[in-house]
Design a protein around this motif. Structure first.
Motif, PDB file in Angstrom:
ATOM      1  N   ARG A 122       0.820  -1.205   0.000  1.00 41.22           N
ATOM      2  CA  ARG A 122       0.000   0.000   0.000  1.00 41.22           C
ATOM      3  C   ARG A 122       0.853   1.253   0.000  1.00 41.22           C
ATOM      4  N   SER A 123       1.982   1.188   0.612  1.00 40.30           N
ATOM      5  CA  SER A 123       2.950   2.265   0.561  1.00 40.30           C
ATOM      6  C   SER A 123       4.320   1.627   0.466  1.00 40.30           C
ATOM      7  N   PRO A 124       5.202   2.142  -0.420  1.00 41.48           N
ATOM      8  CA  PRO A 124       6.528   1.566  -0.459  1.00 41.48           C
ATOM      9  C   PRO A 124       7.279   1.790   0.846  1.00 41.48           C
ATOM     10  N   ARG A 125       6.721   2.595   1.732  1.00 37.76           N
ATOM     11  CA  ARG A 125       7.374   2.869   3.007  1.00 37.76           C
ATOM     12  C   ARG A 125       7.008   1.794   4.039  1.00 37.76           C
ATOM     13  N   SER A 126       6.517   0.658   3.581  1.00 39.95           N
ATOM     14  CA  SER A 126       6.143  -0.401   4.506  1.00 39.95           C
ATOM     15  C   SER A 126       7.338  -0.768   5.378  1.00 39.95           C
ATOM     16  N   HIS A 127       7.063  -1.330   6.533  1.00 37.34           N
ATOM     17  CA  HIS A 127       8.143  -1.628   7.474  1.00 37.34           C
ATOM     18  C   HIS A 127       9.113  -2.674   6.927  1.00 37.34           C
ATOM     19  N   THR A 144       6.043 -12.141 -14.569  1.00 39.63           N
ATOM     20  CA  THR A 144       6.732 -12.506 -13.336  1.00 39.63           C
ATOM     21  C   THR A 144       6.474 -11.425 -12.296  1.00 39.63           C
ATOM     22  N   VAL A 145       6.105 -11.841 -11.103  1.00 39.31           N
ATOM     23  CA  VAL A 145       5.888 -10.917  -9.992  1.00 39.31           C
ATOM     24  C   VAL A 145       6.819 -11.357  -8.871  1.00 39.31           C
ATOM     25  N   ARG A 146       7.561 -10.389  -8.322  1.00 36.75           N
ATOM     26  CA  ARG A 146       8.485 -10.723  -7.237  1.00 36.75           C
ATOM     27  C   ARG A 146       8.654  -9.520  -6.323  1.00 36.75           C
ATOM     28  N   TRP A 147       9.165  -9.779  -5.127  1.00 39.35           N
ATOM     29  CA  TRP A 147       9.465  -8.737  -4.163  1.00 39.35           C
ATOM     30  C   TRP A 147      10.943  -8.373  -4.259  1.00 39.35           C
ATOM     31  N   GLN A 148      11.247  -7.089  -4.144  1.00 35.84           N
ATOM     32  CA  GLN A 148      12.615  -6.600  -4.208  1.00 35.84           C
ATOM     33  C   GLN A 148      12.856  -5.663  -3.032  1.00 35.84           C
ATOM     34  N   PRO A 149      13.899  -5.907  -2.243  1.00 34.90           N
ATOM     35  CA  PRO A 149      14.228  -4.971  -1.163  1.00 34.90           C
ATOM     36  C   PRO A 149      14.661  -3.613  -1.722  1.00 34.90           C
ATOM     37  N   ILE A 150      14.242  -2.540  -1.064  1.00 36.06           N
ATOM     38  CA  ILE A 150      14.692  -1.186  -1.389  1.00 36.06           C
ATOM     39  C   ILE A 150      15.119  -0.519  -0.093  1.00 36.06           C
ATOM     40  N   THR A 151      15.892   0.530  -0.213  1.00 31.08           N
ATOM     41  CA  THR A 151      16.355   1.225   0.985  1.00 31.08           C
ATOM     42  C   THR A 151      15.202   2.001   1.618  1.00 31.08           C
ATOM     43  N   PRO A 152      15.291   2.245   2.920  1.00 35.08           N
ATOM     44  CA  PRO A 152      14.274   3.075   3.563  1.00 35.08           C
ATOM     45  C   PRO A 152      14.192   4.468   2.926  1.00 35.08           C
ATOM     46  N   ASN A 174      17.624 -15.872  -0.956  1.00 36.59           N
ATOM     47  CA  ASN A 174      16.368 -15.410  -0.383  1.00 36.59           C
ATOM     48  C   ASN A 174      16.388 -13.888  -0.215  1.00 36.59           C
ATOM     49  N   LEU A 175      15.270 -13.339   0.219  1.00 38.26           N
ATOM     50  CA  LEU A 175      15.151 -11.887   0.368  1.00 38.26           C
ATOM     51  C   LEU A 175      16.141 -11.324   1.382  1.00 38.26           C
ATOM     52  N   GLN A 176      16.425 -12.074   2.424  1.00 44.64           N
ATOM     53  CA  GLN A 176      17.363 -11.588   3.432  1.00 44.64           C
ATOM     54  C   GLN A 176      18.760 -11.420   2.831  1.00 44.64           C
ATOM     55  N   GLU A 177      19.169 -12.345   1.979  1.00 42.13           N
ATOM     56  CA  GLU A 177      20.487 -12.251   1.345  1.00 42.13           C
ATOM     57  C   GLU A 177      20.544 -11.075   0.374  1.00 42.13           C
ATOM     58  N   VAL A 178      19.473 -10.849  -0.354  1.00 44.35           N
ATOM     59  CA  VAL A 178      19.417  -9.706  -1.267  1.00 44.35           C
ATOM     60  C   VAL A 178      19.423  -8.406  -0.465  1.00 44.35           C
ATOM     61  N   ALA A 179      18.685  -8.360   0.643  1.00 38.79           N
ATOM     62  CA  ALA A 179      18.662  -7.164   1.502  1.00 38.79           C
ATOM     63  C   ALA A 179      20.040  -6.894   2.109  1.00 38.79           C
ATOM     64  N   THR A 180      20.773  -7.944   2.449  1.00 40.42           N
ATOM     65  CA  THR A 180      22.126  -7.783   2.985  1.00 40.42           C
ATOM     66  C   THR A 180      23.050  -7.170   1.935  1.00 40.42           C
ATOM     67  N   GLY A 237      25.033   1.285   2.114  1.00 42.60           N
ATOM     68  CA  GLY A 237      25.388   1.774   3.448  1.00 42.60           C
ATOM     69  C   GLY A 237      24.168   2.106   4.299  1.00 42.60           C
ATOM     70  N   GLN A 238      22.979   1.784   3.807  1.00 49.29           N
ATOM     71  CA  GLN A 238      21.751   2.046   4.555  1.00 49.29           C
ATOM     72  C   GLN A 238      21.226   0.732   5.134  1.00 49.29           C
ATOM     73  N   PRO A 239      20.823   0.729   6.376  1.00 49.78           N
ATOM     74  CA  PRO A 239      20.316  -0.515   6.967  1.00 49.78           C
ATOM     75  C   PRO A 239      18.993  -0.928   6.319  1.00 49.78           C
ATOM     76  N   HIS A 240      18.749  -2.213   6.305  1.00 50.80           N
ATOM     77  CA  HIS A 240      17.489  -2.758   5.801  1.00 50.80           C
ATOM     78  C   HIS A 240      16.919  -3.689   6.856  1.00 50.80           C
ATOM     79  N   PRO A 241      15.624  -3.626   7.122  1.00 47.84           N
ATOM     80  CA  PRO A 241      15.045  -4.450   8.193  1.00 47.84           C
ATOM     81  C   PRO A 241      15.185  -5.956   7.968  1.00 47.84           C
ATOM     82  N   LEU A 242      15.355  -6.409   6.741  1.00 50.61           N
ATOM     83  CA  LEU A 242      15.487  -7.845   6.486  1.00 50.61           C
ATOM     84  C   LEU A 242      16.939  -8.312   6.410  1.00 50.61           C
ATOM     85  N   ALA A 243      17.881  -7.373   6.412  1.00 52.65           N
ATOM     86  CA  ALA A 243      19.295  -7.753   6.267  1.00 52.65           C
ATOM     87  C   ALA A 243      19.760  -8.527   7.494  1.00 52.65           C
ATOM     88  N   GLY A 244      20.562  -9.564   7.216  1.00 52.47           N
ATOM     89  CA  GLY A 244      21.032 -10.419   8.314  1.00 52.47           C
ATOM     90  C   GLY A 244      22.347 -10.032   8.872  1.00 52.47           C
TER      91      GLY A 244
END
Length: 178
Positions: free
Chosen positions: A35-40, A52-60, A158-164, A171-178
């Motif tokens: 609903r908002s790209p600013r989702s947590h 193809t539909v997929r999720w992609q991590p973006i920076t805050p 997985n998404l966590q590895e892509v977020a890392t 240099g920006q933290p991501h909530p899914l990064a491990g």
């Protein structure tokens, strides 16, 4: 529970804003979902060529900018195209060509090096591959095809590895990064 199933159950997993994409397929759409790209989760839902539909991590920071742009330019519904002119009209894929032409006029090295959206994608994916490996670069690119060596079928991220990888690159933290 795997990433896809968790995201499908997420309350933010609705349809989203659209923007034309130039890399990969001329007429691919890149809808921003949630609903908002600013989702947590700081994720966007991408709709690419081949449906193809997929999720992609973006920076805050990008999530915040996309949300602000949508509000300022009149993309109010989740199905509205996100990138718009100041007058509120959705941009077309030709706009990217025009932008790169104008940038090249101001910065001659951009024209000399033939910098483009595709070039940025290629450079980014090369960096990810060199620092995080082939599997994570494939996941960042959205490559799910089974062409090539049989071993590529088993190389997944997985998404966590892509977020890392995103965190390391920006240099920006991501909530899914491990």
């Amino acid at each position: 529970m795997d990433d896809r199933r968790r995201l499908e159950q997420s309350p933010n997993a609705g349809s989203g804003w659209r923007l034309p994409q130039r890399s990969g397929s001329q007429d691919a759409e890149l809808p921003f979902s949630a609903r908002s790209p600013r989702s947590h989760h700081c994720l966007v839902r991408l709709r690419e060529k081949g449906c193809t539909v997929r999720w992609q991590p973006i920076t805050p920071a990008l999530a915040a900018c996309l949300t602000d742009h949508a509000a300022a330019r009149g993309a109010v519904l989740p199905t509205d195209q996100l990138l718009r002119y100041r007058n509120g009209q959705p941009i077309t894929s030709r706009r990217y060509d025009h932008l790169w032409h104008r940038i090249g006029q101001q910065l001659p090295w951009v024209a000399t090096q033939t910098i483009s959206t595709y070039w940025l994608r290629h450079t980014t994916l090369t960096w990810v591959e060199r620092h995080f490996g082939y599997g994570i670069a494939r996941a960042c690119a959205g490559h799910t095809d089974n062409t090539g060596p049989a071993a590529t079928t088993y190389i997944k991220a997985n998404l966590q590895e892509v977020a890392t990888a995103l965190t390391a690159m920006t240099g920006q933290p991501h909530p899914l990064a491990g």
